[in-house]
Design a protein around this motif. Structure first.
Motif, PDB file in Angstrom:
ATOM      1  N   SER A 155      -1.738   9.990  -0.420  1.00 37.33           N
ATOM      2  CA  SER A 155      -2.353  10.794   0.641  1.00 37.33           C
ATOM      3  C   SER A 155      -1.486  11.979   1.040  1.00 37.33           C
ATOM      4  O   SER A 155      -1.996  12.971   1.579  1.00 37.33           O
ATOM      5  CB  SER A 155      -2.629   9.916   1.862  1.00 37.33           C
ATOM      6  OG  SER A 155      -1.411   9.464   2.441  1.00 37.33           O
ATOM      7  N   LYS A 156      -0.169  11.915   0.760  1.00 37.40           N
ATOM      8  CA  LYS A 156       0.748  12.996   1.121  1.00 37.40           C
ATOM      9  C   LYS A 156       1.207  13.795  -0.096  1.00 37.40           C
ATOM     10  O   LYS A 156       2.090  14.646   0.021  1.00 37.40           O
ATOM     11  CB  LYS A 156       1.974  12.414   1.831  1.00 37.40           C
ATOM     12  CG  LYS A 156       1.639  11.644   3.102  1.00 37.40           C
ATOM     13  CD  LYS A 156       2.876  11.002   3.707  1.00 37.40           C
ATOM     14  CE  LYS A 156       2.542  10.205   4.955  1.00 37.40           C
ATOM     15  NZ  LYS A 156       3.744   9.531   5.534  1.00 37.40           N
ATOM     16  N   ASP A 157       0.615  13.529  -1.243  1.00 40.58           N
ATOM     17  CA  ASP A 157       1.029  14.171  -2.496  1.00 40.58           C
ATOM     18  C   ASP A 157       0.239  15.463  -2.717  1.00 40.58           C
ATOM     19  O   ASP A 157      -0.957  15.414  -3.006  1.00 40.58           O
ATOM     20  CB  ASP A 157       0.794  13.198  -3.661  1.00 40.58           C
ATOM     21  CG  ASP A 157       1.312  13.748  -4.982  1.00 40.58           C
ATOM     22  OD1 ASP A 157       1.825  14.879  -5.001  1.00 40.58           O
ATOM     23  OD2 ASP A 157       1.200  13.039  -6.003  1.00 40.58           O
ATOM     24  N   TRP A 206      -3.791  16.331  -4.527  1.00 37.74           N
ATOM     25  CA  TRP A 206      -4.882  17.120  -3.960  1.00 37.74           C
ATOM     26  C   TRP A 206      -5.196  18.331  -4.831  1.00 37.74           C
ATOM     27  O   TRP A 206      -6.351  18.739  -4.939  1.00 37.74           O
ATOM     28  CB  TRP A 206      -4.540  17.534  -2.533  1.00 37.74           C
ATOM     29  CG  TRP A 206      -4.457  16.363  -1.602  1.00 37.74           C
ATOM     30  CD1 TRP A 206      -3.327  15.836  -1.023  1.00 37.74           C
ATOM     31  CD2 TRP A 206      -5.545  15.545  -1.163  1.00 37.74           C
ATOM     32  NE1 TRP A 206      -3.644  14.746  -0.257  1.00 37.74           N
ATOM     33  CE2 TRP A 206      -5.002  14.548  -0.312  1.00 37.74           C
ATOM     34  CE3 TRP A 206      -6.919  15.563  -1.391  1.00 37.74           C
ATOM     35  CZ2 TRP A 206      -5.787  13.585   0.284  1.00 37.74           C
ATOM     36  CZ3 TRP A 206      -7.706  14.599  -0.776  1.00 37.74           C
ATOM     37  CH2 TRP A 206      -7.134  13.626   0.052  1.00 37.74           C
ATOM     38  N   ASN A 207      -4.167  18.902  -5.436  1.00 39.36           N
ATOM     39  CA  ASN A 207      -4.400  19.999  -6.374  1.00 39.36           C
ATOM     40  C   ASN A 207      -5.216  19.521  -7.576  1.00 39.36           C
ATOM     41  O   ASN A 207      -6.189  20.178  -7.986  1.00 39.36           O
ATOM     42  CB  ASN A 207      -3.073  20.590  -6.835  1.00 39.36           C
ATOM     43  CG  ASN A 207      -3.235  21.580  -7.975  1.00 39.36           C
ATOM     44  OD1 ASN A 207      -3.047  21.246  -9.141  1.00 39.36           O
ATOM     45  ND2 ASN A 207      -3.592  22.807  -7.646  1.00 39.36           N
ATOM     46  N   ALA A 208      -4.827  18.369  -8.129  1.00 39.72           N
ATOM     47  CA  ALA A 208      -5.551  17.814  -9.277  1.00 39.72           C
ATOM     48  C   ALA A 208      -6.985  17.472  -8.905  1.00 39.72           C
ATOM     49  O   ALA A 208      -7.915  17.696  -9.692  1.00 39.72           O
ATOM     50  CB  ALA A 208      -4.819  16.585  -9.808  1.00 39.72           C
ATOM     51  N   MET A 209      -7.183  16.946  -7.706  1.00 42.58           N
ATOM     52  CA  MET A 209      -8.542  16.614  -7.272  1.00 42.58           C
ATOM     53  C   MET A 209      -9.388  17.868  -7.101  1.00 42.58           C
ATOM     54  O   MET A 209     -10.562  17.903  -7.490  1.00 42.58           O
ATOM     55  CB  MET A 209      -8.489  15.824  -5.959  1.00 42.58           C
ATOM     56  CG  MET A 209      -9.839  15.340  -5.469  1.00 42.58           C
ATOM     57  SD  MET A 209     -10.723  14.305  -6.672  1.00 42.58           S
ATOM     58  CE  MET A 209      -9.624  12.877  -6.732  1.00 42.58           C
ATOM     59  N   GLY A 210      -8.796  18.911  -6.535  1.00 39.83           N
ATOM     60  CA  GLY A 210      -9.532  20.162  -6.380  1.00 39.83           C
ATOM     61  C   GLY A 210      -9.906  20.779  -7.718  1.00 39.83           C
ATOM     62  O   GLY A 210     -11.033  21.267  -7.900  1.00 39.83           O
ATOM     63  N   LEU A 227       0.808  -1.222   0.000  1.00 40.75           N
ATOM     64  CA  LEU A 227       0.000   0.000   0.000  1.00 40.75           C
ATOM     65  C   LEU A 227       0.840   1.270   0.000  1.00 40.75           C
ATOM     66  O   LEU A 227       0.301   2.360   0.227  1.00 40.75           O
ATOM     67  CB  LEU A 227      -0.927   0.000   1.225  1.00 40.75           C
ATOM     68  CG  LEU A 227      -1.950  -1.143   1.301  1.00 40.75           C
ATOM     69  CD1 LEU A 227      -2.726  -1.068   2.609  1.00 40.75           C
ATOM     70  CD2 LEU A 227      -2.904  -1.104   0.109  1.00 40.75           C
ATOM     71  N   ASP A 228       2.131   1.156  -0.271  1.00 38.88           N
ATOM     72  CA  ASP A 228       3.007   2.331  -0.225  1.00 38.88           C
ATOM     73  C   ASP A 228       2.561   3.421  -1.200  1.00 38.88           C
ATOM     74  O   ASP A 228       2.652   4.619  -0.902  1.00 38.88           O
ATOM     75  CB  ASP A 228       4.455   1.925  -0.539  1.00 38.88           C
ATOM     76  CG  ASP A 228       5.092   1.158   0.617  1.00 38.88           C
ATOM     77  OD1 ASP A 228       4.419   1.014   1.656  1.00 38.88           O
ATOM     78  OD2 ASP A 228       6.243   0.712   0.475  1.00 38.88           O
ATOM     79  N   ASN A 229       2.098   3.010  -2.384  1.00 35.78           N
ATOM     80  CA  ASN A 229       1.651   4.004  -3.365  1.00 35.78           C
ATOM     81  C   ASN A 229       0.471   4.817  -2.852  1.00 35.78           C
ATOM     82  O   ASN A 229       0.396   6.032  -3.073  1.00 35.78           O
ATOM     83  CB  ASN A 229       1.270   3.317  -4.680  1.00 35.78           C
ATOM     84  CG  ASN A 229       2.479   2.869  -5.470  1.00 35.78           C
ATOM     85  OD1 ASN A 229       3.529   3.504  -5.446  1.00 35.78           O
ATOM     86  ND2 ASN A 229       2.337   1.763  -6.189  1.00 35.78           N
TER      87      ASN A 229
END
Length: 313
Positions: A81-83, A87-91, A74-76
């Motif tokens: 979650s810390k990338d 989060w910018n792309a999701m927003g 699950l490292d990816n």
């Protein structure tokens, strides 16, 4: 020996032969059905199911085309979650989806209502469908040229009217609304026709009874048309939301994620990570996250909108 004892064995044999014939007929129908289903089924398994399973596997590995997959568990997903770019792309994607869904649904409802009340011309319906028949890439390039800051006809017309020119695709404020506008222009006719088809299923006696009770056109629309259209609108919202989250073509041929990442949506970020940087494991994990989000959103929409029920009953 009586006649009855002779007839009973004969009746039994006829019954057995009939049941055996029906079973053999059923098996032959299944074979014929499988022959017709097989091409689509094979295509679905090869091009959808297998890549999906392989993508889930790659999401748990560190992989590029030059090496073999290395299991990382699950490292990816922890990295995602810390990338901050994720989060910018999701927003950015959520902003685009909200603008696209809001404007597309409202305009489509308006067009469908106008077709229902004013005209049911086949020519008009065909004209509304024309933008949808154009591919995403062609539609994006068309508007990219029309809205060009230097030579675009829109900016030339604005300058002629004394208005300031706008760099629609290069301006941080206008870039995402412009993307939404291009998508609304392409899909509003198709969405309007789906809503119009739903309106055709509403019996006329409903509106006749409302008019007898003194209901206005506006009240009839909100209190009868909208509730009775709920199953159709639920289907449309699931399709449009899912499609909006997967926008890629318009971004790829116009801004390529710029300016300053304001148009880098999720699909384009996945493409950059997988094919631009060769991080296929991380790109697959991003795709799995997007898949999970879309599955949850679709389930919530269908649940809240009660897509399987109709107020007409």
């Amino acid at each position: 020996m009586s006649a009855n004892t002779i007839e009973k064995p004969e009746a039994g044999r006829r019954l057995r032969s009939t049941s055996e014939g029906s079973r053999s007929g059923g098996r032959s129908e299944w074979r014929v059905a499988l022959v017709f289903i097989a091409p689509a089924l094979i295509g679905f398994l090869v091009f959808f199911v297998y890549p999906t399973i392989r993508g889930f596997y790659f999401s748990l590995t560190q992989y590029n085309l030059l090496g073999t997959p290395k299991w990382v568990g699950l490292d990816n997903f922890v990295k995602i979650s810390k990338d901050p770019l994720f989060w910018n792309a999701m927003g950015v994607t959520i902003e685009y989806v909200l603008l696209n869904i809001a404007f597309q649904t409202v305009i489509a409802l308006l067009l469908a209502s106008l077709m229902q009340r004013l005209t049911q011309s086949t020519l008009l319906r065909g004209a509304l469908l024309l933008p949808w028949l154009i591919s995403n890439v062609i539609a994006a390039m068309l508007w990219f040229w029309l809205l060009d800051y230097q030579i675009g006809l829109v900016n030339v017309a604005m300058e002629w009217m004394g208005l300031p020119k706008i760099a629609f695709f290069a301006n941080e404020f206008w870039a995402i609304p412009t993307m939404a506008f291009v998508n609304v222009w392409r899909h509003m006719g198709y969405t309007a026709l789906l809503i119009y088809a739903g309106m055709q299923t509403i019996p006329k006696y409903v509106y006749e009874a409302a008019s007898i009770d003194g209901s206005s056109e506006w009240n009839s629309f909100w209190r009868m048309t909208m509730p009775l259209l709920r199953p159709v609108l639920a289907m449309i919202l699931v399709i449009t939301v899912t499609g909006s989250f997967q926008i890629f073509d318009t971004v790829a041929v116009t801004t390529r994620g710029g300016p300053v990442n304001v148009t880098r949506v999720m699909q384009y970020y996945i493409y950059q990570k997988a094919f631009g940087e060769g991080q296929f494991g991380y790109g697959s994990a991003l795709a799995v996250v997007l898949f999970a989000i879309l599955a949850i959103l679709a389930a919530v929409q269908l649940r809240l909108l009660r897509a399987g029920e109709s107020d007409l009953a």
